[in-house]
Design an enzyme around this catalytic site. Structure first.
Site, PDB file in Angstrom:
ATOM      1  N   LYS A  74      69.268 -14.661  38.409  1.00  0.00           N
ATOM      2  CA  LYS A  74      69.554 -13.699  39.244  1.00  0.00           C
ATOM      3  C   LYS A  74      70.863 -13.465  39.339  1.00  0.00           C
ATOM      4  O   LYS A  74      71.867 -14.271  39.695  1.00  0.00           O
ATOM      5  CB  LYS A  74      68.831 -13.693  40.704  1.00  0.00           C
ATOM      6  CG  LYS A  74      69.149 -12.616  41.721  1.00  0.00           C
ATOM      7  CD  LYS A  74      70.445 -12.774  42.411  1.00  0.00           C
ATOM      8  CE  LYS A  74      70.404 -13.828  43.328  1.00  0.00           C
ATOM      9  NZ  LYS A  74      71.675 -14.078  44.124  1.00  0.00           N
ATOM     10  N   ASP A 122      65.295 -13.529  48.652  1.00  0.00           N
ATOM     11  CA  ASP A 122      65.646 -13.033  47.335  1.00  0.00           C
ATOM     12  C   ASP A 122      64.190 -13.310  46.547  1.00  0.00           C
ATOM     13  O   ASP A 122      64.364 -12.683  45.493  1.00  0.00           O
ATOM     14  CB  ASP A 122      66.390 -13.953  46.639  1.00  0.00           C
ATOM     15  CG  ASP A 122      68.184 -13.624  47.168  1.00  0.00           C
ATOM     16  OD1 ASP A 122      68.393 -12.602  47.749  1.00  0.00           O
ATOM     17  OD2 ASP A 122      69.112 -14.356  46.891  1.00  0.00           O
TER      18      ASP A 122
END
Length: 281
Positions: free
Chosen positions: A12, A139
């Site tokens: 990410k 997340d």
């Protein structure tokens, strides 16, 4: 024997990360633009085996396969939500550095959810999956989708964004191999709201944006500055910035050849650094 299932737990990247305020619950109100590399950790599942986890890879030694591991927590949460047995032997090839601002643990948990869904015939659009992801970490919902997304709130109020010019853009990640703990970085943020993250074209928004955690991370961990500046100095860089709360830095390039030349130059200058050449997914 049931077929082994495989997923990539994509790295990410926070192309921009604006910290707007500290909320009454102690969390920070964020605006961020999530993107994902094509590459990352690799997770394998043998669906019919007893529930277990084996961890290997370059960074595997830093992780424990105990009951609190996010992969096993994801598997147990899936079984409880969907009424399936707590089964499945997971094997993690840990290619991404730990606590590095690129969502390694969150991406692994999201990959585990995707694998369990495939093993049990659950469609990716099932609304229970993002709810499970949110229960595992802020997340994890973005990592579950694994596509470019704008996040607000704690980073978990998500709206998918068309990647536009960022699609398949060459990407280089580097990590200087030092710890950059999230808590102290947030605590060192100066509390100044420097404005909203732009909407519209995501490349333009990223270029006009910032990472508000980068200045405190640079102050606390000087190696972060060295990594960002090493990337920014390479020919052909469109953007060099820290991801998340660090210590990983990333750079975007117009051409793969420029990215590869930068990777070679940084490897020569900093042979102990971790790096990964990839593209925006």
């Amino acid at each position: 024997m049931a077929e082994l299932l495989h997923e990539v737990a994509r790295a990410k990247i926070n192309l921009a990360l604006h910290v707007r305020a500290r909320m009454p619950d102690g969390y920070h109100a964020l605006e961020t633009l999530f993107a994902f590399a094509e590459d990352g950790d690799r997770l394998t599942l043998a669906p019919e085996a007893p529930l277990s986890l084996v961890i290997g890879g370059r960074f595997g030694a830093g992780l424990s396969a105990d009951d609190d591991n996010l992969i096993l927590r994801a598997a147990r949460s899936f079984a409880a939500a969907f009424g399936t047995p707590e089964r499945g032997a997971f094997a993690l090839d840990k290619k991404l550095p730990i606590a590095a601002g690129i969502g390694g643990g969150s991406a692994d948990a999201a990959a585990a959810l995707r694998l369990m869904a495939r093993a049990h015939g659950i469609v990716p659009e099932d609304a229970r999956l993002p709810a499970l992801a949110a229960s595992l970490g802020a997340d994890v919902p973005a990592c579950l989708d694994g596509r470019m997304t704008r996040g607000e709130g704690r980073g978990d109020a998500l709206v998918r964004v068309a990647p536009g010019r960022l699609q398949a853009m060459p990407l280089l990640l580097v990590n200087p191999g030092v710890a950059c703990p999230t808590g102290p970085v947030f605590k060192a943020w100066d509390g100044v709201d420097r404005g909203a993250l732009d909407y519209g074209d995501p490349l333009d928004a990223a270029l006009a944006g910032r990472n508000d955690l980068e200045p405190p991370a640079r102050h606390l961990v000087p190696e972060v500055s060295i990594a960002i500046e090493a990337l920014a100095a390479q020919p052909g860089v469109r953007l060099a910035r820290m991801s998340g709360s660090g210590a990983t830095a990333f750079a975007l390039f117009d051409e793969a050849a420029a990215r590869d030349a930068a990777a070679a130059a940084i490897a020569a200058a900093h042979p102990a650094w971790w790096q990964m050449a990839s593209r925006i997914a």
